[in-house]
Write a protein that holds these residues in place. Structure first.
Motif, PDB file in Angstrom:
ATOM      1  N   THR A  45       0.618  -1.045   0.058  1.00 14.41           N
ATOM      2  CA  THR A  45       0.148  -0.054  -0.316  1.00 14.41           C
ATOM      3  C   THR A  45       0.481   1.476   0.067  1.00 14.41           C
ATOM      4  OG1 THR A  45      -1.846  -1.133   1.373  1.00 14.41           O
ATOM      5  CG2 THR A  45      -1.784   1.338   1.694  1.00 14.41           C
ATOM      6  N   MET A  46       1.556   1.299   0.975  1.00 15.81           N
ATOM      7  CA  MET A  46       2.653   2.412   1.020  1.00 15.81           C
ATOM      8  C   MET A  46       3.349   3.261  -0.376  1.00 15.81           C
ATOM      9  SD  MET A  46       4.373   2.610   4.597  1.00 15.81           S
ATOM     10  CE  MET A  46       5.809   4.370   4.623  1.00 15.81           C
ATOM     11  N   VAL A  47       3.858   1.843  -0.918  1.00 17.83           N
ATOM     12  CA  VAL A  47       4.479   2.311  -2.499  1.00 17.83           C
ATOM     13  C   VAL A  47       3.529   2.920  -3.672  1.00 17.83           C
ATOM     14  CG1 VAL A  47       5.512   1.154  -4.685  1.00 17.83           C
ATOM     15  CG2 VAL A  47       6.171   0.617  -2.423  1.00 17.83           C
ATOM     16  N   PRO A  48       2.212   2.514  -3.835  1.00 18.80           N
ATOM     17  CA  PRO A  48       1.627   2.861  -4.586  1.00 18.80           C
ATOM     18  C   PRO A  48       0.951   4.471  -3.803  1.00 18.80           C
ATOM     19  CG  PRO A  48       0.545   1.440  -3.821  1.00 18.80           C
ATOM     20  CD  PRO A  48       2.033   0.909  -3.525  1.00 18.80           C
ATOM     21  N   MET A  49       1.087   4.327  -2.583  1.00 16.25           N
ATOM     22  CA  MET A  49       0.569   5.405  -2.062  1.00 16.25           C
ATOM     23  C   MET A  49       1.389   6.942  -2.182  1.00 16.25           C
ATOM     24  SD  MET A  49      -1.441   5.362   1.958  1.00 16.25           S
ATOM     25  CE  MET A  49      -3.278   4.805   1.505  1.00 16.25           C
ATOM     26  N   ASN A  50       2.644   6.734  -2.153  1.00 20.18           N
ATOM     27  CA  ASN A  50       3.552   7.836  -2.145  1.00 20.18           C
ATOM     28  C   ASN A  50       4.332   7.650  -3.458  1.00 20.18           C
ATOM     29  OD1 ASN A  50       5.243   8.111   0.486  1.00 20.18           O
ATOM     30  ND2 ASN A  50       4.054   6.361   0.461  1.00 20.18           N
ATOM     31  N   LEU A 108       2.182   7.048   6.886  1.00 23.80           N
ATOM     32  CA  LEU A 108       2.376   6.582   5.586  1.00 23.80           C
ATOM     33  C   LEU A 108       3.454   7.571   4.199  1.00 23.80           C
ATOM     34  CD1 LEU A 108      -1.382   4.731   5.521  1.00 23.80           C
ATOM     35  CD2 LEU A 108       0.530   3.675   6.546  1.00 23.80           C
ATOM     36  N   GLN A 109       3.541   8.190   4.937  1.00 20.53           N
ATOM     37  CA  GLN A 109       3.924   9.038   4.145  1.00 20.53           C
ATOM     38  C   GLN A 109       5.638   8.588   3.915  1.00 20.53           C
ATOM     39  OE1 GLN A 109       3.875  13.252   4.398  1.00 20.53           O
ATOM     40  NE2 GLN A 109       1.584  12.951   5.109  1.00 20.53           N
ATOM     41  N   TYR A 110       6.737   8.430   3.699  1.00 15.73           N
ATOM     42  CA  TYR A 110       7.864   7.755   3.706  1.00 15.73           C
ATOM     43  C   TYR A 110       9.145   8.903   4.344  1.00 15.73           C
ATOM     44  CZ  TYR A 110       7.733   3.721   0.831  1.00 15.73           C
ATOM     45  OH  TYR A 110       7.228   2.106   0.746  1.00 15.73           O
ATOM     46  N   GLU A 111       8.638  10.088   4.063  1.00  9.84           N
ATOM     47  CA  GLU A 111       8.887  11.551   4.519  1.00  9.84           C
ATOM     48  C   GLU A 111       9.225  11.561   5.628  1.00  9.84           C
ATOM     49  OE1 GLU A 111       9.317  16.253   3.361  1.00  9.84           O
ATOM     50  OE2 GLU A 111       7.665  15.057   4.404  1.00  9.84           O
ATOM     51  N   THR A 112       7.888  11.201   6.176  1.00 10.53           N
ATOM     52  CA  THR A 112       8.213  11.176   8.265  1.00 10.53           C
ATOM     53  C   THR A 112       9.106   9.964   8.545  1.00 10.53           C
ATOM     54  OG1 THR A 112       5.807  11.202   7.530  1.00 10.53           O
ATOM     55  CG2 THR A 112       6.251  10.785   9.866  1.00 10.53           C
TER      56      THR A 112
END
Length: 368
Positions: A81-86, A225-229
């Motif tokens: 989920t995180m890959v497409p979200m980001n 769910l943000q990689y930046e976080t």
């Protein structure tokens, strides 16, 4: 205590030396008077463990400076989920190569986020092979990324080479073969891996992401769910899985002690050859699920002549001390997972057991 001959698919075998060191530090790590599980994740002691884990992984995998290493939770399944979200923009398309159940699940989650397309698939063969790189069809003009699963635990297939893309990052789920062979990290935009095969125990997920793919404008996403976080907080935005990261650090030290990934790749090749030779030299008694040029060096899948033979094999294997040889429920048969921590001697014992079982079972069938 006699250790099991552990061929579990995951959670899987851990190096015995790692378990022994952890046992020695269980009640008192670094003279703190506490277990690592009791340390504050903000303490200097845990910070040193955390930083060492990241540094060791960068060194062992030769990760370039323009990549971030993140320690997350939720397993590879959350990364579906995180890959497409980001990474999947509204005007772009995510391409997926289907090579097994996990890539299917990754695609299913991506479809909920945005536009997707199957770039290649081996589903029609019940996933007996990895599609050739030249079979992969995607449009560089609209591609957000191409996603692959580098090793397929259920079907016993593994990529031997990887696609080279134009204008789109290659995303790889390496949960079941990371650190098993040398790879060029710079060929990937993002690599993710649940730890419970080659990296350590379940509970921590490693994400290796090219820094330019970390998008600071995704303020509409949930914070976690943000990689930046996680990149901004060095994976310490919230309480991390401290025990799992500690054991990861010990596994990485063990990898170094073995001579690095190159030496492990040599050992994994030798381990796989022992079992595949037992299959190939069995006069058809054992049949591998994967075609030879797609065979995995992490998960060896095979069938026996019939259900009775399979049942007898598994029962006798269990009695002999082998654990985890049942095939996945979706395809049946048998599976030997031979990750980094599985010793060569255990694979040799399994190969010998397979030869003897074939001889005795065939003889009993002839007599009956």
């Amino acid at each position: 205590m006699k250790r099991a001959l552990n061929f579990n698919a995951g959670p899987a075998a851990l190096p015995e030396a790692v378990l022994q060191k952890a046992q020695g530090e269980w009640l008192n790590i670094e003279d703190t008077g506490m277990s690592v599980m009791e340390l504050s994740h903000r303490s200097n002691t845990f910070d040193a463990i955390h930083s060492k884990s990241i540094a060791l992984l960068k060194e062992i995998m030769d990760i370039p400076d323009n990549y971030e290493v993140l320690f997350l939770q939720g397993g590879a399944s959350l990364q579906f989920t995180m890959v497409p979200m980001n990474l999947l923009q509204s005007d772009r398309k995510a391409y997926y190569v289907l090579t097994g159940s996990w890539s299917e699940k990754a695609l299913k989650e991506a479809k909920k986020i945005g536009n997707t397309e199957i770039a290649a698939s081996a589903k029609e063969s019940n996933y007996t092979y990895i599609p050739a790189v030249e079979e992969i069809a995607y449009n560089p003009a609209d591609a957000a990324y191409l996603h692959i699963t580098t090793n397929n635990t259920i079907y016993g297939t593994q990529w031997k080479g990887y696609p080279q893309l134009e204008n789109a990052p290659l995303i790889a789920d390496m949960s079941s073969d990371i650190l098993s062979k040398k790879i060029d990290v710079s060929k990937f935009g993002l690599i993710y891996a649940g730890a419970q095969k080659n990296l350590g125990p379940s509970g921590v997920t490693v994400v290796i992401i090219r820094k330019d793919l970390i998008n600071s404008s995704l303020t509409n996403l949930p914070t976690m769910l943000q990689y930046e976080t996680h990149a901004k907080s060095n994976s310490l935005y919230n309480t991390p899985p401290t025990l799992a990261i500690y054991l990861l650090s010990l596994v990485l030290e063990w990898v170094q002690d073995q001579g690095g990934v190159e030496k492990l790749e040599e050992m994994n090749t030798a381990k796989a050859k022992l079992i595949y030779d037992a299959i190939d030299n069995s006069e058809g008694f054992y049949k591998g699920h994967a075609v030879p040029d797609s065979r995995s060096h992490m998960n060896v899948t095979f069938t026996l002549p019939d259900d009775h033979a399979t049942k007898q094999f598994l029962e006798q294997a269990k009695a002999a001390g082998f654990v985890g040889l049942n095939g996945h429920r979706s395809i049946g048969g048998c599976r030997a997972s031979i990750y980094n921590a599985v010793p060569l001697s255990h694979c040799a014992e399994l190969a010998e057991f397979m030869k003897k079982f074939k001889e005795t079972y065939s003889a009993s069938v002839v007599k009956s």
